[in-house]
Design a protein around this motif. Structure first.
Motif, PDB file in Angstrom:
ATOM      1  N   ASN A  73      14.391   4.590  -4.021  1.00  0.00           N
ATOM      2  CA  ASN A  73      13.532   3.751  -4.848  1.00  0.00           C
ATOM      3  C   ASN A  73      12.100   3.973  -4.387  1.00  0.00           C
ATOM      4  O   ASN A  73      11.817   4.952  -3.685  1.00  0.00           O
ATOM      5  CB  ASN A  73      13.948   2.275  -4.761  1.00  0.00           C
ATOM      6  CG  ASN A  73      14.024   1.784  -3.315  1.00  0.00           C
ATOM      7  OD1 ASN A  73      13.193   2.148  -2.487  1.00  0.00           O
ATOM      8  ND2 ASN A  73      15.020   0.963  -3.017  1.00  0.00           N
ATOM      9  N   LYS A  74      11.176   3.098  -4.743  1.00  0.00           N
ATOM     10  CA  LYS A  74       9.782   3.317  -4.408  1.00  0.00           C
ATOM     11  C   LYS A  74       9.491   3.163  -2.916  1.00  0.00           C
ATOM     12  O   LYS A  74       8.516   3.701  -2.406  1.00  0.00           O
ATOM     13  CB  LYS A  74       8.893   2.346  -5.186  1.00  0.00           C
ATOM     14  CG  LYS A  74       8.807   2.651  -6.671  1.00  0.00           C
ATOM     15  CD  LYS A  74       7.845   1.702  -7.350  1.00  0.00           C
ATOM     16  CE  LYS A  74       7.697   2.032  -8.834  1.00  0.00           C
ATOM     17  NZ  LYS A  74       6.752   1.113  -9.506  1.00  0.00           N
ATOM     18  N   GLN A  75      10.337   2.414  -2.206  1.00  0.00           N
ATOM     19  CA  GLN A  75      10.060   2.135  -0.796  1.00  0.00           C
ATOM     20  C   GLN A  75      10.859   3.000   0.173  1.00  0.00           C
ATOM     21  O   GLN A  75      10.346   3.423   1.204  1.00  0.00           O
ATOM     22  CB  GLN A  75      10.348   0.646  -0.480  1.00  0.00           C
ATOM     23  CG  GLN A  75       9.428  -0.346  -1.139  1.00  0.00           C
ATOM     24  CD  GLN A  75       9.816  -0.648  -2.562  1.00  0.00           C
ATOM     25  OE1 GLN A  75      10.994  -0.596  -2.916  1.00  0.00           O
ATOM     26  NE2 GLN A  75       8.839  -0.969  -3.395  1.00  0.00           N
ATOM     27  N   VAL A  76      12.123   3.255  -0.142  1.00  0.00           N
ATOM     28  CA  VAL A  76      13.001   3.897   0.836  1.00  0.00           C
ATOM     29  C   VAL A  76      13.939   4.873   0.134  1.00  0.00           C
ATOM     30  O   VAL A  76      14.254   4.708  -1.046  1.00  0.00           O
ATOM     31  CB  VAL A  76      13.815   2.823   1.611  1.00  0.00           C
ATOM     32  CG1 VAL A  76      14.767   2.083   0.679  1.00  0.00           C
ATOM     33  CG2 VAL A  76      14.575   3.422   2.782  1.00  0.00           C
ATOM     34  N   ALA A  77      14.338   5.885   0.884  1.00  0.00           N
ATOM     35  CA  ALA A  77      15.315   6.856   0.385  1.00  0.00           C
ATOM     36  C   ALA A  77      16.420   7.003   1.421  1.00  0.00           C
ATOM     37  O   ALA A  77      16.147   7.097   2.622  1.00  0.00           O
ATOM     38  CB  ALA A  77      14.654   8.205   0.112  1.00  0.00           C
TER      39      ALA A  77
ATOM     40  N   LYS B 280      -1.495   2.891  -1.074  1.00  0.00           N
ATOM     41  CA  LYS B 280      -1.827   1.616  -1.684  1.00  0.00           C
ATOM     42  C   LYS B 280      -1.223   0.454  -0.910  1.00  0.00           C
ATOM     43  O   LYS B 280      -1.861  -0.586  -0.716  1.00  0.00           O
ATOM     44  CB  LYS B 280      -1.331   1.611  -3.129  1.00  0.00           C
ATOM     45  CG  LYS B 280      -1.765   0.403  -3.927  1.00  0.00           C
ATOM     46  CD  LYS B 280      -1.312   0.529  -5.371  1.00  0.00           C
ATOM     47  CE  LYS B 280      -1.761  -0.685  -6.187  1.00  0.00           C
ATOM     48  NZ  LYS B 280      -1.328  -0.577  -7.606  1.00  0.00           N
ATOM     49  N   LYS B 281       0.015   0.616  -0.460  1.00  0.00           N
ATOM     50  CA  LYS B 281       0.703  -0.446   0.289  1.00  0.00           C
ATOM     51  C   LYS B 281       0.479  -0.339   1.793  1.00  0.00           C
ATOM     52  O   LYS B 281       0.948  -1.186   2.556  1.00  0.00           O
ATOM     53  CB  LYS B 281       2.210  -0.382   0.004  1.00  0.00           C
ATOM     54  CG  LYS B 281       2.581  -0.544  -1.461  1.00  0.00           C
ATOM     55  CD  LYS B 281       2.354  -1.962  -1.939  1.00  0.00           C
ATOM     56  CE  LYS B 281       2.832  -2.127  -3.371  1.00  0.00           C
ATOM     57  NZ  LYS B 281       2.632  -3.505  -3.867  1.00  0.00           N
ATOM     58  N   GLY B 282      -0.222   0.727   2.243  1.00  0.00           N
ATOM     59  CA  GLY B 282      -0.427   0.906   3.679  1.00  0.00           C
ATOM     60  C   GLY B 282       0.837   1.273   4.415  1.00  0.00           C
ATOM     61  O   GLY B 282       0.998   0.946   5.587  1.00  0.00           O
ATOM     62  N   ARG B 283       1.736   1.959   3.729  1.00  0.00           N
ATOM     63  CA  ARG B 283       3.028   2.308   4.312  1.00  0.00           C
ATOM     64  C   ARG B 283       3.024   3.779   4.697  1.00  0.00           C
ATOM     65  O   ARG B 283       2.616   4.636   3.917  1.00  0.00           O
ATOM     66  CB  ARG B 283       4.136   2.018   3.301  1.00  0.00           C
ATOM     67  CG  ARG B 283       5.536   2.106   3.841  1.00  0.00           C
ATOM     68  CD  ARG B 283       6.542   1.583   2.841  1.00  0.00           C
ATOM     69  NE  ARG B 283       6.511   2.326   1.601  1.00  0.00           N
ATOM     70  CZ  ARG B 283       6.199   1.790   0.416  1.00  0.00           C
ATOM     71  NH1 ARG B 283       5.902   0.509   0.322  1.00  0.00           N
ATOM     72  NH2 ARG B 283       6.193   2.529  -0.682  1.00  0.00           N
ATOM     73  N   LYS B 284       3.467   4.090   5.920  1.00  0.00           N
ATOM     74  CA  LYS B 284       3.494   5.465   6.415  1.00  0.00           C
ATOM     75  C   LYS B 284       4.920   6.015   6.403  1.00  0.00           C
ATOM     76  O   LYS B 284       5.892   5.264   6.385  1.00  0.00           O
ATOM     77  CB  LYS B 284       2.925   5.541   7.836  1.00  0.00           C
ATOM     78  CG  LYS B 284       1.452   5.219   7.917  1.00  0.00           C
ATOM     79  CD  LYS B 284       0.919   5.437   9.321  1.00  0.00           C
ATOM     80  CE  LYS B 284      -0.581   5.190   9.386  1.00  0.00           C
ATOM     81  NZ  LYS B 284      -1.123   5.425  10.749  1.00  0.00           N
ATOM     82  N   LEU B 285       4.995   7.329   6.442  1.00  0.00           N
ATOM     83  CA  LEU B 285       6.298   7.991   6.480  1.00  0.00           C
ATOM     84  C   LEU B 285       7.001   7.692   7.801  1.00  0.00           C
ATOM     85  O   LEU B 285       6.395   7.775   8.880  1.00  0.00           O
ATOM     86  CB  LEU B 285       6.128   9.501   6.323  1.00  0.00           C
ATOM     87  CG  LEU B 285       7.390  10.349   6.509  1.00  0.00           C
ATOM     88  CD1 LEU B 285       8.357  10.117   5.359  1.00  0.00           C
ATOM     89  CD2 LEU B 285       7.036  11.827   6.616  1.00  0.00           C
ATOM     90  N   ALA B 286       8.267   7.339   7.732  1.00  0.00           N
ATOM     91  CA  ALA B 286       9.090   7.128   8.923  1.00  0.00           C
ATOM     92  C   ALA B 286      10.529   7.482   8.561  1.00  0.00           C
ATOM     93  O   ALA B 286      10.946   7.320   7.410  1.00  0.00           O
ATOM     94  CB  ALA B 286       8.997   5.688   9.409  1.00  0.00           C
TER      95      ALA B 286
END
Length: 713
Positions: A306-310, A337-343
């Motif tokens: 989805n938009k947040q997690v795979a 936009k959400k300030g979310r980084k790859l992890a």
């Protein structure tokens, strides 16, 4: 009444005849030409630029619209938009249901040239947007809001065909040879795309890189309730206009992001698509780059995103002689936009590898490494670095085993790159050492001495930094244990470091029975520069390493000679290694010089012992000769005390290493528990996502059934 009825009937008949005449006139080329001229004039006035339309045709009976040879210039009189042909067939009856039904649409020869030189300039297409931008008038205060919601116009189509599409934006371009999409009998989309291409200039720290992507065909079909994508002819090319990184550097691999020529193809099954989620399976993927050596033979995976997690499940990848797999991985998708980084994090990764698979890509020195290695690890990380836990590596016979953990930081800057691993335990049994070394095309020094060490154990660390590698730890061997620390400096081309042992059977290791246990510490420095060593080899020849060793011997026995507090030095020019041993006494110095030319024949070493008396005749010394320093008994006792203290420190250090090893094993067990817990949580999250996707699918089915029922009613 009769006159009234005649008048109404005549009026209606006149209106019908007028409408028929209007329709017939509208379908004539003369009337349509007048309409085109009027429309072109309006557009020219509105856009303030040149507009051309070759042909416009409307057929109300056939319910289709046709437009040909359209040209629009920008305000700098450059051709901005060109269209060769546009044809649309409509179902006008659906307009009563507020729906635009396109039964067939065709676009051919569309070409657009868009420019925006810099952030301070206006794009050449901005005037077109401004001309048709809807202007909102401010409402009066007393004006009431319209509470009736306007019903949106729905758009539906049966089939669409695009041919010869070209778009350019500054130096970027994209083109499409053809696209054909239609709905089958089950109202599902099927179709094909061919010759999709794009080129752009990618900006990097080292300069621009010309990049091209081409896709031969994308075939979309529907079978067994799911969409299937077959993509062939994928080609990704980069060129930075510079020589490859390994140019005149044979030890460096061919991988270079500035010079790629990847060719790939893949098959994907799309199981579900929702508003914010997708579930798909990669059932086949393969990619090759004949120059760099990249060769992915097979890749499979299931992706729930989805938009947040795979969530990636049942992942496996195969190279010619390498296979890696894991059950599940979780990726947090980045969002500025959400300030979310790859992890990301993975479950246990397992597999088998032959290191020669990556030799051409990264390390040519591994090209002959045909020893299969079995490995496992778990991995977590982000866009800055990654961590590896529960690392286990072993050979098929398990005569070489490695247990470790580590991390990599500074992935975005090679000058800050740092690879660090803690080796909890490494064991090399029997002839595994010689067998592993034989895979490397390097000069093999002191192989006999290596064999004499027997089974080797190692506990320690190693670090890889910018042009520097560092190793340290405890080496456990049959003749004794050795603490060591050394570094390989790629800038100066020297290997230097220190070693220390409290009790080592040096004679057993060097095949010299007369030499017994040795307690010593030493520093060494060896030259690994090929240009420098080549010059020296040309002068003196030889097969010995070039460098020097300085050793302080705390305690050693050679035949009947027992020495303490001895200084020894060895210097080698590549052909001959010469050394000196100096044992200073109060009245007598024991000196010994030696030399050798072959490390495999140390028993043939030439040794020349010497004795030197001093301090017996005080007046017989020459004034120019400095007086030799004398060592008193107190100083000797102090040296022995210091030696015993250093031995205690070494033993304590060894105990600390073993203690650290036990703590590491406990930490590994805890990490394994946490990894299992994280895997269970990820599995629960995946189940929740699957249930949510299933609910959305059922809801979509209900809505589709409801819409179908309303349509039938």
């Amino acid at each position: 009444m009769k006159r009234l009825l005649k008048w109404v009937g005549g009026t209606l008949l006149g209106l019908v005849l007028l409408l028929v005449v209007a329709v017939l006139l509208l379908n004539t080329s003369m009337v349509q030409g007048c309409l085109v001229e009027e429309a072109v004039g309006v557009l020219k006035e509105k856009l303030q630029t040149e507009v051309k339309v070759g042909k416009f045709q409307v057929r109300l009976i056939g319910q289709d619209v046709r437009l040909e040879d359209v040209e629009i210039e920008d305000q700098q009189h450059r051709k901005m938009f060109m269209l060769k042909e546009l044809g649309v067939k409509l179902d006008l009856r659906r307009l009563l249901d507020r729906e635009i039904k396109i039964t067939d649409a065709k676009v051919k020869g569309l070409e657009a040239h868009l420019y925006k030189d810099s952030t301070d300039t206006v794009a050449n297409y901005q005037f077109f947007i401004d001309a048709f931008k809807k202007k909102h008038k401010p409402k009066a205060k007393e004006e009431k809001k319209d509470t009736v919601k306007k019903q949106k116009m729905n758009i539906d189509f049966d089939q669409v065909k695009l041919e010869d599409i070209k778009l350019t934006y500054n130096k970027e371009s994209a083109s499409l040879g053809g696209l054909f999409i239609r709905k089958d009998q089950n109202d599902m989309l099927v179709g094909e795309v061919h010759d999709l291409a794009s080129s752009w200039v990618k900006k990097t720290k080292k300069g621009p890189v010309d990049t091209r992507l081409h896709i031969g065909t994308i075939h979309l079909s529907h079978q067994d309730g799911q969409h299937q994508l077959n993509i062939t002819g994928i080609r990704y090319i980069t060129d930075n206009g510079k020589p490859r990184k390994n140019f005149n550097k044979p030890k460096r691999g061919f991988f270079d992001v500035g010079h790629l020529d990847l060719q790939a193809e893949m098959d994907v099954n799309v199981l579900y698509t929702g508003k914010d989620s997708v579930v798909a399976e990669i059932v086949r993927f393969q990619a090759q780059d004949s120059v760099s050596g990249i060769d992915v033979r097979k890749l499979k995976a299931r992706v729930e995103a989805n938009k947040q997690v795979a969530h990636v499940k049942q992942f496996s990848i195969s190279l010619p002689n390498t296979t890696l797999r894991f059950d599940e991985a979780t990726l947090q998708l980045p969002s500025k936009k959400k300030g979310r980084k790859l992890a990301y994090s993975t479950s246990l990764i397992t597999g088998t590898t032959l290191l020669k698979d990556i030799s051409r890509v990264f390390a040519p020195v591994l090209k002959n490494f045909t020893e299969p290695l079995y490995l496992q690890t778990t991995m977590t990380g982000n866009d800055e670095g990654m961590q590896f836990n529960n690392v286990k590596v072993h050979t098929k016979q398990k005569d070489l085993t490695i247990s470790a953990k580590g991390y990599i930081t500074g992935l975005k800057d090679k000058y800050k790159l740092h690879v660090h691993f803690d080796v909890n335990r490494m064991t090399a049994q029997g002839g595994s050492k010689e067998r592993i070394i034989s895979h490397f095309p390097v000069k093999k020094f002191m192989m006999k001495q290596l064999h004499n060490l027997g089974t080797i154990g190692y506990i320690g660390t190693f670090d890889v930094l910018w042009k520097r590698e560092q190793f340290a730890g405890l080496l456990i061997t049959k003749p004794g244990n050795i603490n060591f620390s050394f570094a390989l400096n790629e800038n100066t081309k020297y290997v230097e470091g220190t070693v220390r042992t409290d009790s080592f059977e040096l004679g057993q290791a060097m095949d010299m029975p007369d030499l017994k246990k040795v307690a010593c510490q030493a520093t060494f420095k060896f030259d690994i520069s090929k240009p420098r060593t080549a010059i020296m080899r040309k002068k003196v020849g030889g097969k010995l390493p070039m460098g020097e060793i300085t050793a302080e011997v705390f305690d050693a026995k050679y035949k009947l000679l027992h020495v303490r507090n001895t200084i020894a030095t060895i210097k080698s020019n590549g052909a001959v290694a010469e050394g000196e041993v100096n044992v200073r006494g109060k009245r007598l110095d024991v000196l010994c010089s030696f030399s050798f030319t072959n490390t495999n024949e140390m028993q043939k070493m030439k040794i020349k012992p010497k004795l030197k008396l001093h301090g017996l005749l005080g007046g017989s010394k020459k004034k120019s000769e400095p007086e030799a320093p004398q060592v008193s008994d107190a100083e000797l006792r102090a040296a022995r005390i210091q030696q015993r203290a250093e031995e205690r420190v070494a033993r304590n250090a060894e105990r600390e290493v073993l203690k650290a090893q036990r703590e590491q094993e406990r930490a590994d067990r805890q990490a394994k528990k946490e990894a299992a817990k994280a895997a269970r949580q990820a599995e629960r999250d995946a189940r929740d996502a699957a249930r949510k996707a299933e609910k959305e699918a059922r809801r979509a089915e209900r809505e589709a059934a409801k819409a179908a029922q309303q349509k039938s009613e």
